[in-house]
Design a protein around this motif. Sequence first.
Motif, PDB file in Angstrom:
ATOM      1  N   LEU A   1      -3.580  15.148  -1.338  1.00  0.00           N
ATOM      2  CA  LEU A   1      -2.942  14.317  -2.771  1.00  0.00           C
ATOM      3  C   LEU A   1      -1.746  13.921  -2.280  1.00  0.00           C
ATOM      4  CD1 LEU A   1      -2.761  16.689  -5.334  1.00  0.00           C
ATOM      5  CD2 LEU A   1      -4.223  15.071  -5.476  1.00  0.00           C
ATOM      6  N   ASP A   2      -1.136  14.129  -0.898  1.00  0.00           N
ATOM      7  CA  ASP A   2       0.006  13.519  -0.909  1.00  0.00           C
ATOM      8  C   ASP A   2      -0.321  12.337  -0.052  1.00  0.00           C
ATOM      9  OD1 ASP A   2       2.398  15.409  -2.035  1.00  0.00           O
ATOM     10  OD2 ASP A   2       2.048  16.266   0.287  1.00  0.00           O
ATOM     11  N   ALA A   3      -1.266  12.106   0.755  1.00  0.00           N
ATOM     12  CA  ALA A   3      -2.039  11.062   1.265  1.00  0.00           C
ATOM     13  C   ALA A   3      -2.640  10.589   0.429  1.00  0.00           C
ATOM     14  CB  ALA A   3      -2.629  12.132   2.084  1.00  0.00           C
ATOM     15  N   LEU A   4      -2.900  10.501  -0.066  1.00  0.00           N
ATOM     16  CA  LEU A   4      -3.583   9.540  -2.142  1.00  0.00           C
ATOM     17  C   LEU A   4      -2.262   9.225  -2.291  1.00  0.00           C
ATOM     18  CD1 LEU A   4      -6.101  12.163  -3.470  1.00  0.00           C
ATOM     19  CD2 LEU A   4      -6.577  10.044  -1.799  1.00  0.00           C
ATOM     20  N   GLU A   5      -1.416   9.209  -2.420  1.00  0.00           N
ATOM     21  CA  GLU A   5      -0.104   9.336  -3.457  1.00  0.00           C
ATOM     22  C   GLU A   5       0.414   7.851  -2.264  1.00  0.00           C
ATOM     23  OE1 GLU A   5       2.115  12.499  -4.500  1.00  0.00           O
ATOM     24  OE2 GLU A   5       1.398  12.791  -6.075  1.00  0.00           O
ATOM     25  N   SER A   6       0.508   8.532  -1.029  1.00  0.00           N
ATOM     26  CA  SER A   6       0.941   7.381   0.409  1.00  0.00           C
ATOM     27  C   SER A   6       0.213   6.291  -0.003  1.00  0.00           C
ATOM     28  CB  SER A   6       1.085   7.669   1.266  1.00  0.00           C
ATOM     29  OG  SER A   6       1.784   9.199   1.060  1.00  0.00           O
ATOM     30  N   MET A   7      -1.611   6.383  -0.356  1.00  0.00           N
ATOM     31  CA  MET A   7      -2.202   4.979  -0.304  1.00  0.00           C
ATOM     32  C   MET A   7      -2.580   4.336  -1.056  1.00  0.00           C
ATOM     33  SD  MET A   7      -5.767   6.153   2.432  1.00  0.00           S
ATOM     34  CE  MET A   7      -5.700   8.448   1.833  1.00  0.00           C
ATOM     35  N   VAL A   8      -2.246   5.121  -2.395  1.00  0.00           N
ATOM     36  CA  VAL A   8      -1.903   4.257  -4.356  1.00  0.00           C
ATOM     37  C   VAL A   8      -1.061   3.506  -4.144  1.00  0.00           C
ATOM     38  CG1 VAL A   8      -1.375   4.799  -6.361  1.00  0.00           C
ATOM     39  CG2 VAL A   8      -3.473   5.851  -5.013  1.00  0.00           C
ATOM     40  N   GLU A   9       0.242   4.029  -3.502  1.00  0.00           N
ATOM     41  CA  GLU A   9       1.391   3.478  -3.503  1.00  0.00           C
ATOM     42  C   GLU A   9       1.856   2.250  -2.316  1.00  0.00           C
ATOM     43  OE1 GLU A   9       5.544   1.821  -4.415  1.00  0.00           O
ATOM     44  OE2 GLU A   9       4.370   3.720  -4.970  1.00  0.00           O
TER      45      GLU A   9
END
Length: 682
Positions: free
Chosen positions: A93-101
């Motif tokens: 989830l943290d990685a997904l949030e970073s990619m969306v950001e």
Amino acid sequence: MDMNAYLSMFIDESNDHLQALNDNLMRLESSPEDISIVQDIFRSAHTLKGMSATMGFEDLASLTHEMENVLDLVRNDKLKMDSFIFDTLFQGLDALESMVEDVVQGGTGKSDVTHIVNNLANIVKGDYKNSSTEPAASTSTTAAGQENGGLLDQYQSSVLKQSIQSGLQVFYIKVTLTESCVLKAARSYMVFDVLENTGEVIKSEPSVEDLEQEKFDRSFTVFTISSVSPEELTSKINSISEIETVEVLPLDEESLATLSSAGTQAAAAVEAPAAPAKTEKAEVKSADEQKKPAVKAPVANRTIRVDIDRLDALMNLFSEMLIDRVRLEQLASEVKRQDLTDTVEHMARVSSDLQNIVLKLRMVPVDTVFNRFPRMIRDLAKSLDKKIDLIITGADTELDRTVIDEIGDPLVHLLRNSVDHGIETVAERVAAGKSETGTVHLRAFHSGNHVFIEVEEDGKGINAKKVLEKAISKGVVKPEDAGKLSIDEINNLIFSAGFSTADVISDISGRGVGLDVVRTKITSLGGNVTVTSVEGKGTKFSVQLPLTLSIISAMLIKLGDEKYAIPLSSIVETAIIQRSSILMVHGNPMIKFRNAVIPLISLSKLFESPSYSEEHEEEHEIIVIHKGDKWAAVVIDEFIGQSEIVLKTLGKYLTNISGVSGATILGDGQVALIVDPNALIK
């Protein structure tokens, strides 16, 4: 097709799904046996994967797909959640949030997530440190079932059979796209979106992964449980462009058994009656006719996203109208024509209702800030090896969007401080006779024209003696003044610049750059923050914030020829005092008020008003103001009355003017400065 047109929608919806994933994973960690939560998580992950693949963000799609594989095993009861799986999913989830950001910042959304993907793949294989033999056995059973030629494995067949027995509608659907279809993956995603909005997809052939990568010719089939009739389902899918044919076959237990045990040839045979799905042969009785419960169809979404700039523009236009309204009221009182007066009064009522609507448009629940804190507290508790419960109340309390955007960071500081400095370790809590798990309360509630946000924990409290010693050594307090301070005054010294009582500097707190920043930020929003603490019992931070920063109720006053406005939210009462009742304490004027002695402030001296002097007045009109639990009285010349005023900034050339928070334009066109009561008391 220009995907940039959909980028804003993708970002907004991705953030919503990521927040839902975070919230539901937190819920699942508390109730790991609750499969309904896993279903919610799976749907969010599945939708996010489809959106990412359609938009061309392959790294996002591939990582979400691996997470989905793990969740699929869990929801099918082939894998039990444990701490390693939870940690890996949270890392994902943290990685997904970073990619969306990264996408938000104009990037490509790419990231090296090989380590996380490998961990997720190992979990699916059952080859990781906390795995049991169950997943591997279950997976092999599934594979065996599919190798035997059946379209469904045992679990999928069981789910569909139980659904039929419960009176739910189960369909086998075949969708064929037109030969000219360019974005086959996008069309299949839109079909799945329809199916998931009307029920639940159990199985697709080819697999969802193959559909998203367009590894199919023109047709695909789906088993689904649905809340709508086959006719309505056919109509909904046919409404999607570039769909050539839709065949919907209602299934009973007999036809389901045939499909479960046979391959695609049997499916084609069973499918024969489905061709006329839109004719009388495909008719299915309604739920009322069958006397069986139906799935409740989802309610249509009645909200829209509006750019905050548009709301700001609307507020500015309304502000101008409000100024003109006050001007019209003044002119009507001078002209004294009844028809004009009636019209202006009606306009005042309508604009008052409009004002409430405009203000409510800008109001946002604090939940938009609060919802990121449970995950943060969980991670902090793990890193500090503490047990902590976060209890949130009043998350539906609304605040102006401008305040909401600014309040997140101060609350992060307060919560991190409470977890690090406040809550003890498990061993310390047990030794003190407390439960192993510490509790942090995060509350929000309305009071008058303010919103209060409280952060309270049941930890060790503030060591007032240590705070005072540190304050003296830092030069914040003079040694001779130390004995005059109350416990609350000593505790509030922790908001002083560069102040920290941490013995060890950590990544969480203890650098002395936290709480002074909190006070500065909250004060800049027109608010206030205080702390109360009982050593050994716990600490409570209380943040007071204005409800809105755009239009406020104020008391208009005069100093000679000049007009000023004082926010009503800071006024305790108005009064008239005799000159003889003024006391002088250490050279400072004071008055008695409600069994207390409070300072008397002269606005004319503070603002150097040349047109008014109170030296020879025998009576003084005063306004008693407050900031938290501190009071002061302000001497004025004359009251004008209450009014709704529009806050305007003084611009970049007039900054840091003591005692003034802004200006407003009055009905007669004059500019009145808005007095900042917090600065006066400070």
